[in-house]
Scaffold this active site. Sequence first.
Site, PDB file in Angstrom:
ATOM      1  N   GLU A  55       4.346   2.568  -5.937  1.00  0.00           N
ATOM      2  CA  GLU A  55       3.871   1.775  -7.062  1.00  0.00           C
ATOM      3  C   GLU A  55       2.548   1.082  -6.777  1.00  0.00           C
ATOM      4  O   GLU A  55       1.764   0.846  -7.699  1.00  0.00           O
ATOM      5  CB  GLU A  55       4.931   0.744  -7.458  1.00  0.00           C
ATOM      6  CG  GLU A  55       6.191   1.343  -8.040  1.00  0.00           C
ATOM      7  CD  GLU A  55       5.915   2.294  -9.197  1.00  0.00           C
ATOM      8  OE1 GLU A  55       5.021   1.997 -10.029  1.00  0.00           O
ATOM      9  OE2 GLU A  55       6.567   3.353  -9.271  1.00  0.00           O
ATOM     10  N   GLU A  56       2.282   0.761  -5.531  1.00  0.00           N
ATOM     11  CA  GLU A  56       1.032   0.080  -5.208  1.00  0.00           C
ATOM     12  C   GLU A  56      -0.170   1.020  -5.234  1.00  0.00           C
ATOM     13  O   GLU A  56      -1.235   0.666  -5.729  1.00  0.00           O
ATOM     14  CB  GLU A  56       1.130  -0.575  -3.822  1.00  0.00           C
ATOM     15  CG  GLU A  56       1.927  -1.867  -3.796  1.00  0.00           C
ATOM     16  CD  GLU A  56       1.220  -3.007  -4.515  1.00  0.00           C
ATOM     17  OE1 GLU A  56      -0.016  -2.971  -4.662  1.00  0.00           O
ATOM     18  OE2 GLU A  56       1.919  -3.950  -4.936  1.00  0.00           O
ATOM     19  N   SER A  57      -0.008   2.219  -4.702  1.00  0.00           N
ATOM     20  CA  SER A  57      -1.190   3.082  -4.514  1.00  0.00           C
ATOM     21  C   SER A  57      -1.013   4.513  -4.973  1.00  0.00           C
ATOM     22  O   SER A  57      -1.962   5.290  -4.910  1.00  0.00           O
ATOM     23  CB  SER A  57      -1.574   3.108  -3.034  1.00  0.00           C
ATOM     24  OG  SER A  57      -0.516   3.692  -2.258  1.00  0.00           O
ATOM     25  N   TYR A  80       6.334  -5.172 -12.936  1.00  0.00           N
ATOM     26  CA  TYR A  80       6.173  -4.671 -11.572  1.00  0.00           C
ATOM     27  C   TYR A  80       7.522  -4.621 -10.857  1.00  0.00           C
ATOM     28  O   TYR A  80       7.863  -3.630 -10.206  1.00  0.00           O
ATOM     29  CB  TYR A  80       5.198  -5.565 -10.814  1.00  0.00           C
ATOM     30  CG  TYR A  80       4.978  -5.170  -9.367  1.00  0.00           C
ATOM     31  CD1 TYR A  80       4.076  -4.174  -9.035  1.00  0.00           C
ATOM     32  CD2 TYR A  80       5.670  -5.804  -8.339  1.00  0.00           C
ATOM     33  CE1 TYR A  80       3.863  -3.813  -7.708  1.00  0.00           C
ATOM     34  CE2 TYR A  80       5.469  -5.456  -7.013  1.00  0.00           C
ATOM     35  CZ  TYR A  80       4.561  -4.457  -6.708  1.00  0.00           C
ATOM     36  OH  TYR A  80       4.363  -4.102  -5.400  1.00  0.00           O
TER      37      TYR A  80
END
Length: 657
Positions: A533-535, A638
């Site tokens: 999810e971050e990158s 998120y």
Amino acid sequence: MEVWKKSLHLFFSTLVICALGILIFVLLAQPPQKTDEIYMNALDLYNKKEYSKSYFTFSKVIFTSQLKPLAIYHQGVCADKIDDKDAAIKQYRLFLLVYPRHILATRVKYYLAQDLIEKNPHKSRKYFESIIKSNPNSDYAIASEYYAGLLMLKKYQKEAIFPLSVKNDIENHFRHYLKKAPSGRLALNVISNWLELDKAISKDDYLLMANSYYLFADYNKALEFVKKSDMKNAWVLETKIAAALGNKSRAMYMTEWGLNGNADYVEKEDVYSAIDTYMSFVPSKHQAAIKLMGLSKSRGKDYLMDIRCRYSPADEKFNCFKNLYLWFPTSEFVDDAQSQIFLYLYRANDAANAQRIGTAFLNKYKSSPYVPMVMYYMGRLSESVRSYRDYISFYRSVITKYPDNYYAYRAYLHLNHSRGPLLTSFIQDEPIEFPYERNHAFLDKLVGLGDFEVLEEYSANDDFVRSWVLYKKGDYKQAMLVARDAMDKISPKPDKRDLRWRLVYPVLYYDDIKNASNRTGNSAPLMLSLVREESYFDKEASSPVGAKGLMQLMPATASEIAAKHSVGKYSLLNPTQNIMLGNYYYAFLNTMLGGHDVSAIAAYNGGIGSVNNWKSSIYYQDTDSFVEQIPYPETQNYVKKVFRTYWNYVRIYSGNR
């Protein structure tokens, strides 16, 4: 007569026997393994830019091989690389003669048309127009629009008379290109030639040109052209240009001007885009939405109301969403409003009204994205009154109909009376395979041969095959995004064992993640989900605020963590080091927040100070209540995304869920 028939029969029999003999001889002379070896050698020479040798080596592939059409195609490309147009044209024509229906035929026709531009412009234009007619939605057709228009322009520039009808045809070709591919590699050439053709450009066409310049990040040129457009149609684009140039006041003014009576001249998605740009500049989205609602005359007002409600203080949300539901009954946001009203009534323990609203919602909105949420809380409502059959039915329905959804994860936890948010710390790292179980032997062969250029053509009509090709080429981020978007379009969802799921949720950098997780006490599948999810597994990812690498660490945060754990020299773009530092940071957050993974995930996005503040100011009874009341919609979403991803990794790779 009888003798003649026997002679004819003998002749054909002999002919067949000879043909079979020749075929057997050829196959014996070049068995499949030998053909593959020749083909791989030719590709290797091509990759080394030894195009003449590659051309010659490809010619050794026998005609009876399924690789022959690909070899002929590559010969044409090799000839183009050494600028031998005659040889390239010969190979492309041979290909189209022998394999007119092959999947590579359109690409070959496009390359042939390009090679004929100087040698035979008339024939070249016929090929381009043929591509536009037969494959109008292909990338080749879009590029052909430019070349067909350019060839017509060059022809009539030499003539004494330039018919108006021809000029219109040329403009239509150019216009179609800019509409279909405003950021295409030929877009700026299209604009240059169009301006050369005619100085009397319409305002709508200037807007097309301005949009292309904007997409190419030539903002000053985009502004010059947008000023020549009709501002009623161009205000959204000018808003974006002003924002890109750092002119905040102009961007905000244009949004206000557009909403005040000019929103109906542009598409609603463009209105939403302008509003989003405006919101990126303001300290309070709630107050900004109220202000813009006062200015808005029509289109976009319901979107502003939805923003206002989402960013309203907790004690105002219910009435705000109720007004959205009443004031905009036909809005596309009314299902959001009704689902939030239902959720409020559920949290207020108004079981009767919550059940009434929830039942009405599920009967009315069959395809709403909020159905899984309402269905899940209908299950919780039934569970609270100990209606066993109903809550089992609701939970199972969420899991069955929306298996990859965040609320399927929450339903599974309740159905199995799980105490914590984590189901397991073990998943089986399975390889990415071709996404379909049948008819992939030839594509597997091309992968083995390393012919990704041809594989791209085979994947053009199936996004999962395209994703697989991208993955094999090492473009993991784009592979995952393509597969994710393709899976979102499928209903009902396939079984968890379907190989397409692995493309949506690939297991990457997992050895590093397990090593770091073991050292810090984190859950490896949860850390894998965080990285995704971050990158999106882009090891060189960099955010607008400066976060870097797989786990999107801010340099200052990384420096503090590295010093605390005696980490020497490091690079945030090094996957192993980034994952280690990210795990140290997550372990710190988790410890500071009492070992609660949901809180730690929220803090990873919203900051530990914010989470501590929410936990002290929000009245919540359980995890669901806390998550649904997180005041920052971005952080709330998120948390849901990370745990949805965690659920899917467990579901797909642990084998029995």
